[in-house]
Every structure is written in structure tokens, then in C-alpha cells.
Design a protein around this motif. Structure first.
Motif, PDB file in Angstrom:
ATOM      1  N   GLU A  97       0.839  -1.211   0.000  1.00 31.55           N
ATOM      2  CA  GLU A  97       0.000   0.000   0.000  1.00 31.55           C
ATOM      3  C   GLU A  97       0.869   1.254   0.000  1.00 31.55           C
ATOM      4  O   GLU A  97       0.559   2.232  -0.700  1.00 31.55           O
ATOM      5  CB  GLU A  97      -0.936  -0.024   1.210  1.00 31.55           C
ATOM      6  CG  GLU A  97      -2.051  -1.060   1.092  1.00 31.55           C
ATOM      7  CD  GLU A  97      -2.936  -1.132   2.318  1.00 31.55           C
ATOM      8  OE1 GLU A  97      -4.125  -1.467   2.178  1.00 31.55           O
ATOM      9  OE2 GLU A  97      -2.431  -0.831   3.434  1.00 31.55           O
ATOM     10  N   GLN A  99      -4.881   2.660  -0.590  1.00 31.86           N
ATOM     11  CA  GLN A  99      -5.372   1.609   0.297  1.00 31.86           C
ATOM     12  C   GLN A  99      -5.912   0.449  -0.528  1.00 31.86           C
ATOM     13  O   GLN A  99      -6.595   0.646  -1.531  1.00 31.86           O
ATOM     14  CB  GLN A  99      -6.468   2.167   1.206  1.00 31.86           C
ATOM     15  CG  GLN A  99      -6.928   1.195   2.271  1.00 31.86           C
ATOM     16  CD  GLN A  99      -7.986   1.803   3.188  1.00 31.86           C
ATOM     17  OE1 GLN A  99      -8.565   2.858   2.883  1.00 31.86           O
ATOM     18  NE2 GLN A  99      -8.246   1.153   4.315  1.00 31.86           N
ATOM     19  N   ARG A 122      -9.946  -2.330   3.389  1.00 29.85           N
ATOM     20  CA  ARG A 122     -10.556  -1.571   4.486  1.00 29.85           C
ATOM     21  C   ARG A 122     -10.619  -2.491   5.702  1.00 29.85           C
ATOM     22  O   ARG A 122     -11.052  -3.645   5.598  1.00 29.85           O
ATOM     23  CB  ARG A 122     -11.962  -1.103   4.122  1.00 29.85           C
ATOM     24  CG  ARG A 122     -12.018  -0.146   2.948  1.00 29.85           C
ATOM     25  CD  ARG A 122     -13.375   0.578   2.904  1.00 29.85           C
ATOM     26  NE  ARG A 122     -14.482  -0.368   2.926  1.00 29.85           N
ATOM     27  CZ  ARG A 122     -14.994  -0.960   1.845  1.00 29.85           C
ATOM     28  NH1 ARG A 122     -14.476  -0.702   0.646  1.00 29.85           N
ATOM     29  NH2 ARG A 122     -16.024  -1.791   1.937  1.00 29.85           N
TER      30      ARG A 122
END
Length: 292
Positions: free
Chosen positions: A44, A50, A53
């Protein structure tokens, strides 16, 4: 250079994306959950975006990462298939390098039985007396004479390289039907430059330092033996390789004494490949044949 992320991190991402679970991905890859999290975080940071999550006790792929994961999965499948094909091709051919003497006097006569036992495998035999370069020549195993062992190579001793004078029955008859070691200093010797001659004569109590006799000079024991069978002189030969020719009357061993320079024949391969199945099968077969 391709601007690719580290393959280790890509593998971790693909497994984590497929399972959407870091613990399950870790179990599949033989890693800890913390190591998986670390690789994902590095990826990342490299991408500047990203990929997952984090929600309570689970992770969920972002939409962009989900789209990328499908293509990455297909890419890894293709890489896996390409290496599988490469391994299959490698397992399908065994490449052996050996000396002229070992090939002509012993191995070539018996290699067919190994091929019959393993019909799925092609055997490629390279014959020369030079040192082998496993990487550049694409070799699996080599059979060589030397002191051994050698750094970086897995080596198994096959037999001591000993030697004794031999000639043809016709040659012996022409020279009275019986010879003494001293007689050898006045007869034609095949490859009289070979250090084996001086060693054998010295062991027999003969001063060989002034040895200067007529005779042909050849480049291998295989050729020396055939020249001796043709009646061209006396050759210094290893009895192991010429047992059939002695038994069938093409060569005569003149004396019981054998000598050695301390060399032996060895089968060698690169240490990191010693457990490759095709190499192990050939090594086991060869050691059994040599004992037979």
C-alpha cells in the motif's frame, strides 16, 4: 526494468484478496498473520493507495483492489503454468557428461537398460575429457576421474582408477609368449607419456626415469585399449573397463600387479540438485550397476 512491486508482496496480496482474510492467507502461505499484514502495508505504501478496508475483525477489498486482484490472479496462474512446463521439460531429459574412456569402455554398453527402465526420459550423453561447467553446458550429472571431493558438488565414488599393462594375444606371441616387467622398457608402449606407466614400473621395481621407447601417443585410455587390441604395443589399462575384452581373448593382462595414482571415478552433480528425482534415479542405477 519493469516497475513491478516485489513478487513476495504480490503473492501475499493475491492470497489475501482471494480469501479476504489475513489469517487464512497466512496459513496458506506458511506465514504469520503479522507478516501478511506487514507485506500488505508495504504494498500500500509503494502504490500510495489503500487496498483493504479494516472493519472490526475482518478486511474488505477496496473496489480498485478487487478489479486488480482478478488480473493479478490470472498472471500468477500463468507464471505457475510456465514454471510447471519448465520443470516437466527438465524432468524429461537427463544430460550426462563423461570421459571417452568411461563412455566407450563401460557406460555406452549399459545405458540402454536405464533408458528401458525409464522410457519417459530422454538421455543425452556428452563425451569429452574436459572439466564440466554445469550451468553453461546444461548438465545434470558428470562422471569424472580425480581425487575428489569438490566444493559445491555432491560426489559419489564409483571405483578406484587402477591400471596394469595389457596387450593383444598376437603381440604377446610375437615377443616370445611371456614378458617380464623389465621387458617393457624396450617394447613399444602405447601412450608412454602417461604418468601411469612410470608409477606401475616404479611399483614393479623398474627404474623408469630414462624411459624412452617407441609407440603411439593417444589421448584417452579408450583409444589406448583399441590400439593394444590392434597389436600396436602394450597399453596401461584399468582392468575394470576391459573385463569383457580380456574374457573374450582380445586383450591379455600381463601381470597380477595393479597400481594407482590415487584417482577414482566419481559421479558428481551440483549440491542443490542432488535430490532432483531424475538425478537420484540415475545415480542409484549407476551405483547398483557398478556393484554388479
Amino acid at each position: 526494468m519493469r516497475p513491478l512491486p516485489p513478487l513476495a508482496a504480490v503473492r501475499v496480496f493475491e492470497a489475501a484478496a482471494r480469501h479476504e482474510n489475513f489469517t487464512t492467507a497466512a496459513n496458506e502461505l506458511g506465514m504469520t498473520q503479522a507478516a501478511v499484514s506487514h507485506q500488505i502495508r508495504l504494498l500500500e505504501e509503494r502504490l500510495g493507495m489503500q487496498l483493504f478496508r479494516r472493519e472490526k475483525r475482518r478486511v474488505i477489498l477496496t473496489d480498485a483492489a478487487r478489479r486488480a486482484a482478478a488480473g493479478i490472479g490470472r498472471g500468477l496462474d500463468e507464471i505457475e503454468a510456465a514454471f510447471a512446463e519448465l520443470r516437466a521439460e527438465d524432468q524429461g531429459t537427463l544430460t550426462i557428461s563423461t570421459t571417452q574412456t568411461f563412455a566407450n569402455a563401460w557406460l555406452a554398453w549399459r545405458l540402454g537398460s536405464f533408458q528401458m527402465d525409464h522410457p519417459e526420459m530422454a538421455v543425452r550423453l556428452l563425451v569429452n575429457n574436459n572439466l564440466s561447467d554445469f550451468a553453461s553446458e546444461g548438465l545434470d550429472v558428470a562422471i569424472r576421474s580425480g581425487i575428489g571431493p569438490w566444493e559445491g558438488l555432491d560426489a559419489h565414488r564409483l571405483l578406484t582408477q587402477d591400471f596394469t599393462p595389457m596387450c593383444s594375444p598376437a603381440f604377446l606371441k610375437r615377443h616370445g609368449g611371456h614378458l617380464t616387467p623389465q621387458d617393457l622398457t624396450r617394447l613399444p608402449l602405447i601412450s608412454a607419456h602417461d604418468p601411469a606407466w612410470r608409477q606401475w614400473l616404479s611399483d614393479a621395481g623398474i627404474d623408469a626415469r630414462p624411459l624412452n621407447v617407441p609407440g603411439v601417443r593417444l589421448d584417452s585410455q579408450a583409444n589406448d585399449g583399441h590400439a593394444a587390441m590392434a597389436g600396436q604395443g602394450v597399453a596401461i589399462l584399468s582392468p575394470f573397463f576391459w573385463r569383457m575384452d580380456m574374457a573374450e581373448g582380445r586383450l591379455v593382462r600381463l601381470f597380477d600387479q595393479v597400481s594407482t595414482l590415487g584417482h577414482a571415478y566419481w559421479i558428481v552433480c551440483q549440491q542443490h540438485r542432488r535430490s532432483v528425482p531424475k538425478i537420484k534415479r540415475f545415480r542409484d542405477w549407476l551405483l547398483t550397476e557398478m556393484d554388479g
